[in-house]
Scaffold this active site. Structure first.
Site, mmCIF file in Angstrom:
data_model
loop_
_atom_site.group_PDB
_atom_site.id
_atom_site.type_symbol
_atom_site.label_atom_id
_atom_site.label_comp_id
_atom_site.label_asym_id
_atom_site.label_seq_id
_atom_site.Cartn_x
_atom_site.Cartn_y
_atom_site.Cartn_z
ATOM 1 N N TYR A 150 64.456 25.193 35.246
ATOM 2 C CA TYR A 150 64.374 25.656 33.861
ATOM 3 C C TYR A 150 65.698 25.429 33.145
ATOM 4 O O TYR A 150 65.757 24.886 32.036
ATOM 5 C CB TYR A 150 64.002 27.134 33.839
ATOM 6 C CG TYR A 150 63.868 27.724 32.446
ATOM 7 C CD1 TYR A 150 62.718 27.489 31.697
ATOM 8 C CD2 TYR A 150 64.869 28.511 31.898
ATOM 9 C CE1 TYR A 150 62.579 28.021 30.431
ATOM 10 C CE2 TYR A 150 64.739 29.045 30.631
ATOM 11 C CZ TYR A 150 63.591 28.801 29.895
ATOM 12 O OH TYR A 150 63.462 29.326 28.635
ATOM 13 N N TYR A 419 96.599 24.120 12.821
ATOM 14 C CA TYR A 419 95.292 24.366 12.212
ATOM 15 C C TYR A 419 94.210 24.465 13.283
ATOM 16 O O TYR A 419 93.372 25.376 13.270
ATOM 17 C CB TYR A 419 94.957 23.255 11.220
ATOM 18 C CG TYR A 419 93.708 23.519 10.422
ATOM 19 C CD1 TYR A 419 93.725 24.386 9.335
ATOM 20 C CD2 TYR A 419 92.502 22.917 10.758
ATOM 21 C CE1 TYR A 419 92.578 24.651 8.607
ATOM 22 C CE2 TYR A 419 91.349 23.162 10.035
ATOM 23 C CZ TYR A 419 91.382 24.033 8.957
ATOM 24 O OH TYR A 419 90.233 24.289 8.247
#
Length: 534
Positions: A150, A419
């Site tokens: 899964y 940044y």
């Protein structure tokens, strides 16, 4: 967010999330082709909506049946505009040594190969563009014992979501995914009934203290499929109540007695005027954020270092709105702002931490610590100060904190070290707060814009710091976004429709963070580039 007139294909439509998807897209006025296995009541479900819709049977593990399905849908409706890949086989919960290869392959066929073929056949018929939303799972992001097939299938589906987003962007087809956590569906109820899971333990592991409702997954898919998400492609939106954000031993939420009411049914929520603080709201994305919330009746506080610009925006919105001069790096100034909000309104419902500055593009060898500290003071410390004070004003009533991240959160650019670091810090702050504040009814989320046409980007272009032509070719959708794209994402994440989204990051970047190849992500005609520059 109405999309009246579209033809939407929804697979797994007879299941718990499937039924919620039918309801969500029906409310938007879409025409629905509901798909599920033979023997299900999918035709009755479609007919119960109204006569426009139709139900179809298909085993999505069969390529031949999928091809026949789309021929039938096309003959009935003439076109396909959207596909929601929801059909799936749940985890078998078998130990690795007890898993036979036939069962393993079956999960891959249904959960990965089936959605791929469904997307392929849908895309062939989306001649004027379209949208595909895959329902993935947190199992495709985090490892769990005894869920091998899964989890592998869902991780594969997430990867395919991103690669298809890049390949089909030039055709006007957006592809995104929702990654649900635990959802109260018949599948989950069966796992509990058979002793394969303990839902009480699940609730204690979720900062919000409950599992999701199917309608909360459907709402996220509905947003991603809507025009409001026009610049979202390749993004994977976690809808998990904060599960991914909790990373320590013990419970994320105190033990819950019984099943919470909000897990069983969507609470009736009376729409009220909210008080919304937008930092950096004088222009660009901040202004768009303020206008989006204001147009829906909310009261906006616009805080910006540019006091005159903030005042102009506030006046243009109407007399009930407030502007405030703010140096966000100053604790004294932040405290003054929140004292003013408390005095004027008595509360705060939503904080949008948008204020930020760029760095100087200096090589690392030329940067001083003060250069980095300046960016961090505004982008991180300032955002933290505002979030801290917002929590105090929200109190027991709860609220929403939205932080503006960046594509640099995930993919830092050289030499923009400060940044990138600041935006990575913002994302983890969002997650830390989701884990801490979820039990108090405060949700958080990060919005990560790509390149957006703002005054700041225009200034970087004028200074020769960025190459607009190269940037557009690097974006799968082939263009920069608009400030309104970020505002729409924020408005959704702050709404009751996003009630189980907590700690998640939503990239609104035109597919930038999904592109991992060499070369250009899009082909832009020279005349189009010239027109964009004018």
């Amino acid at each position: 967010m109405e999309n009246s007139g579209r033809v939407v294909v929804i697979t797994g439509a007879a299941g718990g999330i499937g039924k919620a998807l039918l309801d969500a897209f029906h409310r938007d006025g879409d025409t629905i082709a509901a798909v599920d296995l033979a023997g299900t009541n999918v035709a009755d479900l479609a007919n119960a909506l109204d006569a426009r819709h139709a139900g179809f049977h298909c085993d999505v593990s069969s390529e031949a049946e999928i091809i026949a399905l789309f021929a039938e849908i096309e003959a009935r409706f003439g076109r396909i505009d959207a596909l929601v890949n929801n059909a799936a086989l749940g985890p078998t919960m078998a130990a690795t040594v007890d898993t036979d290869v036939t069962s393993f392959r079956k999960a891959l066929r249904i959960n990965l190969l089936g959605p791929f073929v469904l997307a392929r056949e849908a895309a062939r018929r989306m001649t004027g563009g379209g949208v595909i939303v895959n329902i993935a799972s947190l199992a495709g992001v985090l490892g769990n014992p005894k869920r091998n097939a899964y989890a592998a299938s869902k991780a594969g589906l997430i990867s395919v979501t991103r690669s298809l987003a890049c390949e089909w962007a030039g055709r006007g087809i957006r592809v995104s995914a929702v990654a649900p956590g635990y959802v109260r569906t018949p599948m989950a109820a069966e796992l509990e009934r058979t002793g394969k899971t303990n839902l009480d333990l699940v609730r204690r592991r979720v900062p919000m203290g409950r599992m999701a409702r199917p309608d909360e997954i459907a709402s996220a898919a509905r947003f991603l499929a809507s025009p409001a998400a026009r610049y979202v492609t390749g993004s994977i939106l976690s809808v998990d109540g904060g599960w991914l954000s909790f990373n320590q031993p013990g419970d994320a939420h105190p033990p819950v007695s019984g099943t919470p009411e909000t897990e069983l049914a969507k609470p009736a929520v009376e729409r009220r005027e909210r008080v919304v603080l937008v930092t950096g709201g004088a222009k660009g994305i901040g202004e768009a954020l303020a206008r989006r919330f204001a147009v829906s009746g909310d009261t906006i506080v616009i805080a910006d270092k540019d006091a005159e610009g903030a005042a102009l925006v506030a006046r243009s919105l109407g007399p009930k709105h407030l502007s405030h001069a703010l140096d966000i790096a100053s604790e004294e100034a932040v405290l003054d702002l929140f004292a003013t909000i408390k005095q004027r309104f008595g509360r705060l419902d939503i904080l949008v931490n948008n204020a930020a500055i760029a760095d100087g593009f200096l090589p690392a060898l030329d940067q001083m610590s003060a250069d980095l500290e300046k960016v961090l003071d505004v982008n991180v410390t300032g955002a933290f100060l505002c979030a801290r004070e917002a929590v105090r004003l929200m109190g027991d009533a709860g609220g929403v904190i939205l932080n503006l991240g960046s594509i640099n959160t995930f993919l830092p650019f050289a030499p923009r070290h400060a940044y990138g670091a600041s935006k990575a810090a913002i994302d983890i702050l969002t997650r830390c707060m989701a884990a801490e504040l979820g039990p108090a009814g405060i949700r958080t989320a990060t919005i990560a814009p790509g390149y957006i046409r703002t005054p700041g980007v225009a200034a970087l272009e004028a200074a020769g710091k960025i190459d607009t032509k190269a940037i557009r070719r690097r974006i799968p959708l082939g263009d920069m976004g608009r400030p309104e794209d970020i505002a729409e994402a924020a408005y959704f994440l702050a709404s009751d429709e996003a009630s189980y989204i907590n700690g998640s990051i939503l990239y609104v970047d035109g597919g930038w963070t999904s592109f991992g190849n060499a070369g250009d992500a899009s082909e832009i005609a020279e005349e189009e580039l010239q027109g964009a520059a004018e």
